[in-house]
Design an enzyme around this catalytic site. Structure first.
Site, PDB file in Angstrom:
ATOM      1  N   HIS A 196     -23.575 -32.654   7.967  1.00 12.23           N
ATOM      2  CA  HIS A 196     -23.399 -33.755   8.980  1.00 12.23           C
ATOM      3  C   HIS A 196     -22.512 -33.317  10.283  1.00 12.23           C
ATOM      4  CE1 HIS A 196     -23.463 -38.121   9.749  1.00 12.23           C
ATOM      5  NE2 HIS A 196     -22.331 -37.918  10.565  1.00 12.23           N
ATOM      6  N   GLU A 197     -21.518 -32.894   9.425  1.00  7.12           N
ATOM      7  CA  GLU A 197     -20.449 -32.799  10.704  1.00  7.12           C
ATOM      8  C   GLU A 197     -20.781 -31.299  11.460  1.00  7.12           C
ATOM      9  OE1 GLU A 197     -18.378 -35.166  11.235  1.00  7.12           O
ATOM     10  OE2 GLU A 197     -18.742 -36.052   9.405  1.00  7.12           O
TER      11      GLU A 197
ATOM     12  N   CYS B 211     -22.281 -42.616   9.986  1.00  3.54           N
ATOM     13  CA  CYS B 211     -21.666 -41.905  11.058  1.00  3.54           C
ATOM     14  C   CYS B 211     -20.792 -43.059  11.958  1.00  3.54           C
ATOM     15  CB  CYS B 211     -22.755 -41.328  11.753  1.00  3.54           C
ATOM     16  SG  CYS B 211     -22.030 -40.352  13.184  1.00  3.54           S
ATOM     17  N   LEU B 212     -19.536 -42.599  12.207  1.00  4.46           N
ATOM     18  CA  LEU B 212     -18.991 -43.287  12.970  1.00  4.46           C
ATOM     19  C   LEU B 212     -19.251 -43.648  14.407  1.00  4.46           C
ATOM     20  CD1 LEU B 212     -15.387 -41.736  12.094  1.00  4.46           C
ATOM     21  CD2 LEU B 212     -16.305 -44.014  11.138  1.00  4.46           C
TER      22      LEU B 212
ATOM     23  N   GLY C 294     -15.593 -37.492   7.717  1.00  3.83           N
ATOM     24  CA  GLY C 294     -15.564 -36.503   8.515  1.00  3.83           C
ATOM     25  C   GLY C 294     -15.650 -36.884   9.925  1.00  3.83           C
TER      26      GLY C 294
ATOM     27  N   GLN D 271     -17.421 -36.225  19.259  1.00  2.00           N
ATOM     28  CA  GLN D 271     -17.661 -37.600  18.852  1.00  2.00           C
ATOM     29  C   GLN D 271     -16.225 -38.344  19.493  1.00  2.00           C
ATOM     30  OE1 GLN D 271     -17.790 -37.225  14.354  1.00  2.00           O
ATOM     31  NE2 GLN D 271     -19.020 -39.205  14.552  1.00  2.00           N
TER      32      GLN D 271
ATOM     33  N   HIS E   2     -23.226 -32.393  14.310  1.00  2.00           N
ATOM     34  CA  HIS E   2     -22.721 -32.833  15.647  1.00  2.00           C
ATOM     35  C   HIS E   2     -22.160 -31.814  16.454  1.00  2.00           C
ATOM     36  CE1 HIS E   2     -22.085 -37.194  14.696  1.00  2.00           C
ATOM     37  NE2 HIS E   2     -21.524 -37.088  13.635  1.00  2.00           N
TER      38      HIS E   2
END
Ligand code: NI
Length: 189
Positions: free
Chosen positions: A144-145, A102-103, A48, A53, A148
Site C-alpha cells: 500500500h505504501e 488510507c489517511l 504507514g 501524502q 503511494h
C-alpha cells in the site's frame, strides 16, 4: 512537526515520486521530512505514510503497527521502518484479500488483492541499504505504501463493490476481521 495530509482528488497524490539522492539523506531537509512523517502518521493513528501524502514527491515511506493501536486490533506488529527509494519484488504468485484504509481516503475501507509475499530493498534513514521480506498482512501494508510512491491509491486496486464507508465496514466485517487476519497470519507467519 505534524504536516497536513493531502486528500484524494489532490493531483499530487497521482504523481510518480522521484528517488532521493543518497548523498542528501543525511541532510536536514530529508531528516526533518522523515521525523515529520513519523509524527504525522502517529498523530493520525496510521499504519504507514508516504511522502507524497504530505505533498513531497520523494520516494520515502514509513510503516509501523503497534499492538496498542485499537484500530489495528489483531494485526501483527510492524516495528517502525523507514524506507527510502524502496523497490519491491513479489515472492511467488499467491495472493490474499487485504482490508485497507488510507489517511488520504478518509472514512473508507476497501478490499484489495495483494501479493502474499514480497521482498523489499531500500535505504534506511542513515543511508544504509537493507533487505526485508514481508508476508501476509504485513506485506499488504508495505505494498500500500509503495503504491503511494507511484501515484496509486488503494481505491484503484480495490474491488469496486468494496469501498465501504467506515461504519459499514465496522458493522459487516469487523466481527470476522480478527479471524481473517489470524488465518492469514497462520498461513504466512
Ligand atoms: Ni495510504
Amino acid at each position: 512537526m505534524i504536516r497536513s495530509i493531502l486528500q484524494i482528488g489532490d493531483p499530487a497524490l497521482r504523481e510518480r515520486s522521484v528517488e532521493i539522492d543518497p548523498a542528501a539523506i543525511a541532510g536536514a531537509a530529508t531528516q526533518a521530512l522523515i521525523d515529520d512523517l513519523i509524527e504525522t502518521m502517529r498523530a493520525h493513528d496510521g499504519a504507514g505514510i508516504a511522502a507524497p501524502q504530505v505533498g513531497v514527491l520523494e520516494r520515502v515511506c514509513i510503516v509501523e503497527v503497534r499492538t496498542d493501536q485499537e484500530r489495528y486490533r489483531g494485526h501483527p506488529e510492524i516495528p517502525l521502518t523507514v524506507l527510502i527509494n524502496p523497490t519491491v519484488e513479489m515472492l511467488g504468485d499467491e495472493t490474499f484479500e487485504n482490508f485497507e484504509g488510507c489517511l488520504s481516503v478518509p472514512g473508507r475501507r476497501g478490499k484489495v488483492r495483494r501479493a502474499a509475499g514480497i521482498r523489499s530493498h531500500a535505504l534506511d534513514r542513515a543511508g544504509r541499504p537493507f533487505e526485508r521480506e514481508y508476508w501476509g498482512v504485513r506485506s499488504g501494508v508495505f505494498q500500500h505504501e509503495l503504491d503511494h510512491l507511484d501515484g496509486i491509491l488503494f481505491v484503484d486496486r480495490a474491488d469496486p463493490d468494496s469501498i465501504w464507508p467506515l461504519d459499514v465496514f465496522e458493522e459487516r466485517f469487523r466481527p470476522g476481521y480478527a479471524k481473517h487476519i489470524a488465518a492469514i497470519g497462520a498461513r504466512y507467519r
